[in-house]
Design an enzyme around this catalytic site. Structure first.
Site, mmCIF file in Angstrom:
data_model
loop_
_atom_site.group_PDB
_atom_site.id
_atom_site.type_symbol
_atom_site.label_atom_id
_atom_site.label_comp_id
_atom_site.label_asym_id
_atom_site.label_seq_id
_atom_site.Cartn_x
_atom_site.Cartn_y
_atom_site.Cartn_z
ATOM 1 N N VAL A 49 0.781 -1.360 -0.037
ATOM 2 C CA VAL A 49 0.093 -0.086 0.044
ATOM 3 C C VAL A 49 1.015 1.245 0.174
ATOM 4 O O VAL A 49 0.330 2.364 -0.051
ATOM 5 C CB VAL A 49 -0.872 0.216 1.054
ATOM 6 C CG1 VAL A 49 -1.971 -1.082 1.191
ATOM 7 C CG2 VAL A 49 -0.436 -0.129 2.450
ATOM 8 N N TYR B 108 3.465 7.321 14.281
ATOM 9 C CA TYR B 108 2.209 6.425 14.358
ATOM 10 C C TYR B 108 0.974 7.316 14.781
ATOM 11 O O TYR B 108 -0.185 7.347 14.378
ATOM 12 C CB TYR B 108 2.560 5.287 15.007
ATOM 13 C CG TYR B 108 1.357 4.173 15.248
ATOM 14 C CD1 TYR B 108 1.434 3.284 14.330
ATOM 15 C CD2 TYR B 108 0.477 4.069 16.076
ATOM 16 C CE1 TYR B 108 0.719 2.129 14.288
ATOM 17 C CE2 TYR B 108 -0.424 3.044 16.214
ATOM 18 C CZ TYR B 108 -0.425 1.976 15.103
ATOM 19 O OH TYR B 108 -1.389 1.004 15.223
HETATM 20 P P1 NAI Z 1 -0.130 -7.485 11.915
HETATM 21 O O1 NAI Z 1 1.045 -7.211 11.800
HETATM 22 O O2 NAI Z 1 -0.798 -8.756 12.523
HETATM 23 O O3 NAI Z 1 -1.066 -7.181 10.592
HETATM 24 C C1 NAI Z 1 -0.643 -6.206 9.752
HETATM 25 C C2 NAI Z 1 -0.670 -6.526 8.356
HETATM 26 O O4 NAI Z 1 -0.405 -5.457 7.386
HETATM 27 C C3 NAI Z 1 0.652 -7.650 8.132
HETATM 28 O O5 NAI Z 1 -0.021 -8.680 7.549
HETATM 29 C C4 NAI Z 1 1.655 -6.659 7.364
HETATM 30 O O6 NAI Z 1 2.451 -7.585 6.282
HETATM 31 C C5 NAI Z 1 0.764 -5.869 6.584
HETATM 32 N N1 NAI Z 1 1.374 -4.535 6.002
HETATM 33 C C6 NAI Z 1 2.429 -4.080 6.531
HETATM 34 N N2 NAI Z 1 2.649 -3.107 5.749
HETATM 35 C C7 NAI Z 1 2.118 -3.204 4.367
HETATM 36 C C8 NAI Z 1 1.982 -2.503 3.293
HETATM 37 N N3 NAI Z 1 3.036 -1.575 2.970
HETATM 38 N N4 NAI Z 1 1.443 -2.968 2.278
HETATM 39 C C9 NAI Z 1 0.451 -3.944 2.506
HETATM 40 N N5 NAI Z 1 0.419 -4.660 3.685
HETATM 41 C C10 NAI Z 1 1.139 -4.037 4.726
HETATM 42 O O7 NAI Z 1 -1.026 -6.443 12.796
HETATM 43 P P2 NAI Z 1 -2.524 -5.900 13.202
HETATM 44 O O8 NAI Z 1 -2.278 -5.530 14.617
HETATM 45 O O9 NAI Z 1 -3.738 -6.872 12.625
HETATM 46 O O10 NAI Z 1 -2.766 -4.546 12.226
HETATM 47 C C11 NAI Z 1 -3.897 -4.068 11.524
HETATM 48 C C12 NAI Z 1 -4.022 -2.708 11.908
HETATM 49 O O11 NAI Z 1 -4.304 -2.619 13.145
HETATM 50 C C13 NAI Z 1 -2.844 -1.885 11.714
HETATM 51 O O12 NAI Z 1 -3.262 -0.652 11.071
HETATM 52 C C14 NAI Z 1 -2.310 -1.483 13.021
HETATM 53 O O13 NAI Z 1 -1.999 -0.021 12.907
HETATM 54 C C15 NAI Z 1 -3.714 -1.308 13.539
HETATM 55 N N6 NAI Z 1 -3.939 -1.489 15.209
HETATM 56 C C16 NAI Z 1 -3.213 -2.537 15.805
HETATM 57 C C17 NAI Z 1 -3.386 -2.524 17.116
HETATM 58 C C18 NAI Z 1 -2.896 -3.719 17.935
HETATM 59 O O14 NAI Z 1 -2.743 -3.464 19.115
HETATM 60 N N7 NAI Z 1 -2.407 -4.789 17.381
HETATM 61 C C19 NAI Z 1 -3.919 -1.528 17.886
HETATM 62 C C20 NAI Z 1 -4.559 -0.273 17.074
HETATM 63 C C21 NAI Z 1 -4.407 -0.328 15.920
#
Ligand code: NAI
Length: 262
Positions: free
Chosen positions: A74, A166
């Site tokens: 992305v 962030y």
């Molecule tokens: P995760 O690390 O399990 O999943 C995130 C996914 O995004 C990964 O599969 C990764 O490969 C993908 N990703 C990263 N950069 C990318 C790029 N440039 N293009 C395409 N895909 C990309 O982490 P999670 O927690 O499931 O993250 C999902 C969303 O939730 C994120 O936006 C994160 O900021 C948000 N978030 C997470 C929290 C947490 O406690 N885990 C809390 C609040 C928000």
């Protein structure tokens, strides 16, 4: 008449969705849940193999929906402009866009790594959202129930230390959501965001269980980290046809983190 209250559908069966960052954590849980509900899901992430792995899990689970795996970074504007329309064509249209991809790059202002953390955070978690929405818009305009859900964070409502790139990106996601909800409202396109609190995913995998427990007991009224599926269910609620009149919101799914003062 009682049927007045049952005419809005709570089904996304047959709806066509695109989820970014769907190979792990909340994106993966969302892709699974949408497919279990009978949707057709374009499942995108950095790595084609990882997308295929999740698509295979979905196929093995025997869900009525299906998954279409495709690599999409992305941060690559050209790839978004190319891949989002391609996938929408392959799905036969697009009803739902979930901007979920994200990563954590903690940095303090005087760190050498700060400028790069800033650029990467804004590019990958804010600019990216505006680009996927632009690319998806012509297809969403053809949908009967067009829905956009952006995954922000409780860091979009407040701030933790050493995390300002962030925090800025996630505050921006809430601003983008509100601005577009106003602009797209006349077309019936809803734009909402979810603010997850601490969730067990890839991003938080490096935090020890002990630290997670200490943090949750001190800060989270429900006294635990959340699970990806608990966020995915909020995403599902926001994309239902019945969610017609909900737009511009930033909904915490955080175990109560943001309302606890002491
Ligand atoms: P995760 O690390 O399990 O999943 C995130 C996914 O995004 C990964 O599969 C990764 O490969 C993908 N990703 C990263 N950069 C990318 C790029 N440039 N293009 C395409 N895909 C990309 O982490 P999670 O927690 O499931 O993250 C999902 C969303 O939730 C994120 O936006 C994160 O900021 C948000 N978030 C997470 C929290 C947490 O406690 N885990 C809390 C609040 C928000």
């Amino acid at each position: 008449m009682s049927d007045t209250y049952t005419r809005l559908s709570r089904s996304i069966a047959g709806h066509r969705a695109l989820v970014t960052g769907a190979a792990s954590g909340m994106g993966r849980a969302t892709a699974h849940l949408f497919a279990a509900e009978g949707a057709k899901v374009a499942l995108t992430d950095l790595d084609q193999g990882a997308c295929e792995q999740v698509a295979a899990e979905i196929a093995d689970a025997g869900h009525s929906g299906k998954a279409l795996p495709r690599a999409l970074d992305v941060t690559d504007g050209d790839a978004i402009a190319r891949t989002v329309p391609q996938m929408a064509e392959e799905l036969g249209g697009l009803d739902i866009l979930v901007n979920n991809a994200g990563f954590s790059l903690p940095a303090q202002l005087d760190d050498d790594a700060y400028p790069d953390a800033w650029d990467a955070s804004i590019a990958g978690m804010l600019t990216a959202h505006s680009r996927t929405i632009r690319a998806a818009l012509p297809f969403l305009r053809q949908s009967e129930h067009p829905r956009i859900v952006n995954i922000a964070s409780t860091e979009g409502l407040g701030a933790s230390p050493s995390n300002s790139p962030y925090v800025a990106a996630k505050h921006g996601v809430i601003g983008l959501t509100r601005g577009l909800a106003v602009d797209l409202g006349r077309e019936g396109i809803t734009v909402n965001c979810i603010c997850p609190g601490p969730i067990h995913t890839g991003i938080t995998a490096g935090i020890s269980d002990e630290h997670k427990e200490i943090f949750a007991k001190r800060r989270v009224p429900l006294r635990r980290y959340g699970h990806p599926e608990e966020v995915a269910h909020m995403t599902l609620s926001l994309v239902l046809p019945a969610a017609n009149y909900i737009t511009g919101t930033a909904i915490p799914v955080d175990g109560g983190l943001t309302i606890k003062n002491a």
